[in-house]
Design a protein around this motif. Structure first.
Motif, short mmCIF file in Angstrom:
data_model
loop_
_atom_site.label_atom_id
_atom_site.label_comp_id
_atom_site.label_asym_id
_atom_site.label_seq_id
_atom_site.Cartn_x
_atom_site.Cartn_y
_atom_site.Cartn_z
N ASP A 1 0.78 -0.95 0.20
CA ASP A 1 -0.06 0.02 0.01
C ASP A 1 0.71 1.19 -0.03
O ASP A 1 1.71 1.59 0.95
CB ASP A 1 -1.00 0.06 1.26
N LEU A 2 0.84 2.13 -1.12
CA LEU A 2 1.83 3.33 -1.13
C LEU A 2 1.02 4.44 -1.03
O LEU A 2 1.45 5.66 -1.03
CB LEU A 2 2.28 3.15 -2.81
N SER B 1 -1.78 7.62 -1.01
CA SER B 1 -2.37 8.58 -2.07
C SER B 1 -0.89 9.49 -2.51
O SER B 1 -0.19 9.51 -2.11
CB SER B 1 -3.57 9.25 -1.62
N MET C 1 2.45 10.24 -8.29
CA MET C 1 3.14 9.17 -8.60
C MET C 1 4.58 9.32 -7.95
O MET C 1 5.45 8.53 -7.41
CB MET C 1 3.25 8.65 -9.96
N ARG D 1 4.29 8.74 -4.15
CA ARG D 1 4.19 7.10 -3.83
C ARG D 1 5.72 6.41 -4.42
O ARG D 1 5.82 5.48 -3.47
CB ARG D 1 3.14 6.47 -4.88
N MET E 1 4.54 -1.06 -11.16
CA MET E 1 3.64 -1.36 -10.12
C MET E 1 2.41 -0.33 -10.59
O MET E 1 2.63 0.93 -10.55
CB MET E 1 4.34 -0.63 -8.83
N CYS F 1 -0.62 1.48 -10.00
CA CYS F 1 -1.46 2.13 -8.91
C CYS F 1 -2.74 2.75 -9.29
O CYS F 1 -2.80 3.31 -10.44
CB CYS F 1 -0.62 3.42 -8.40
N THR F 2 -3.62 3.08 -8.19
CA THR F 2 -4.94 3.98 -8.41
C THR F 2 -4.34 5.31 -8.77
O THR F 2 -3.65 5.79 -8.05
CB THR F 2 -5.61 3.88 -7.35
#
Ligand code: PYC
Length: 322
Positions: free
Chosen positions: A30-31, A33, A36, A39, A68, A70-71
């Motif tokens: 879990d990075l 919010s 990028m 993160r 990776m 990510c959202t």
């Protein structure tokens, strides 16, 4: 270290012109919010063992690039992505973007058409033409310094250009070496010496960042199929099997700065193993300084070759990579 709580990681492997990309589909850390870049900072400082577990032996090898998912910050983006390799992290990766696009399509997450991807060095857009072929508009690229001379122990004086294409490159045309795949060991040694000499002599990118990609150019195998051939040494001492999307962008920026490539003209860049990317440029009208900057468009194809589950056994002393 969060990786200890992740016992399996789902990945999709692809290759773009021979260069592999491993996309993390599930099981990543879990990075949080934020952008990028934020993160990536968390990934680097808190989860670096996840990177080595996924990319290094015994599950991977030096040549792999990881992606990776990510959202994204903007819900209209297809995804956010962080690229990494056997020794660290990449701001941007062209072959990897093509691999990510084809992987997202295979997962049913995107359809042919235009999409946006968020990366630590800025948003990029890409067009998925079909299940394999992708064109990406890379980040604004430019030549920072022309004809820089570096004294390389065991080689002598080497001259090259310093350019940004999403990563920092030293581009060398006049090296006198045959760019053939069976010479990869020798080419690697040459590039590695150049990289170390650049570092020792304080020759770096505009922001003081180390130049960690070295790129050699030579004539194409067949001038009907390509305009130039390259050999690109990546930061972890593996060479790029593809023509390198960010490296081709750096080359396009140099050609444009020298007046050797017009807007809209196609440049076909061949890799050391014979795969080809097509590149085009348009002037970056939003360039912050007087330097000619371009937005490169890179087109290439990727193929998915595996959908796998990596197993992380806490009793395995090499669980986090060798
Ligand atoms: O395609 O940009 C690229 C790339 C960078 C490192 C390996 N491939």
């Amino acid at each position: 270290m969060s990786v200890q709580s992740h016992f399996s990681i789902d990945v999709v492997d692809s290759h773009t012109g021979g260069e592999p990309t491993r996309v993390i589909i599930a099981g990543g850390p879990d990075l949080g919010s934020g952008s990028m870049a934020d993160r990536l900072q968390r990934f680097r400082t808190q989860h670096d063992q996840f990177r080595s577990a996924v990319i290094c032996e015994p599950r991977g090898s030096d040549v792999w690039v990881g992606a990776m998912l990510c959202t994204p910050v903007n819900p209209e983006s297809a995804a956010g992505v962080l690229f990494f390799n056997n020794v660290g992290y990449l701001g941007m990766c062209g072959h990897g973007t093509i691999g990510v696009a084809v992987t997202l399509a295979r997962q049913g997450l995107i359809a042919p058409g235009a999409h946006r991807l968020e990366t630590p060095v800025g948003d990029i857009s890409f067009v998925l033409h079909n299940n394999h072929r992708v064109s990406l508009d890379n980040v604004s690229s430019y030549r920072y310094r022309k004809s820089v001379c570096v004294e390389v122990p065991g080689i002598g004086s080497v001259t090259g250009d310093v350019a940004w294409g999403g990563n920092w490159f030293f581009l060398i045309g006049d090296h006198g070496l045959p760019l053939e795949a069976d010479q990869a060991g020798h080419l690697t040694d040459y590039c590695w010496r150049v990289r170390q000499a650049l570092k020792q002599q304080g020759i770096c990118g505009e922001d003081g960042t180390e130049i960690d990609h070295i790129e050699l150019f030579g004539p194409p195998s067949d001038p009907r199929k390509a305009d130039s051939k390259n050999f690109v040494l990546c930061p972890g001492k593996a060479y790029d099997r593809s023509p390198c999307g960010t490296g081709t962008s750096a080359k396009l920026a140099c050609l444009y700065a020298d007046g050797l490539l017009d807007e809209g003209q196609t440049w076909r860049q061949e890799s050391i193993i014979g795969s080809v990317f097509e590149g085009k440029v348009r002037k970056d009208e939003d360039a912050p300084d007087g330097r000619p900057r371009i937005i490169p468009t890179i087109t290439g194809s990727a193929y998915v070759c595996a959908e796998s589950r990596l197993i992380m056994d806490p009793e395995d002393s090499f669980a986090y990579g060798i």
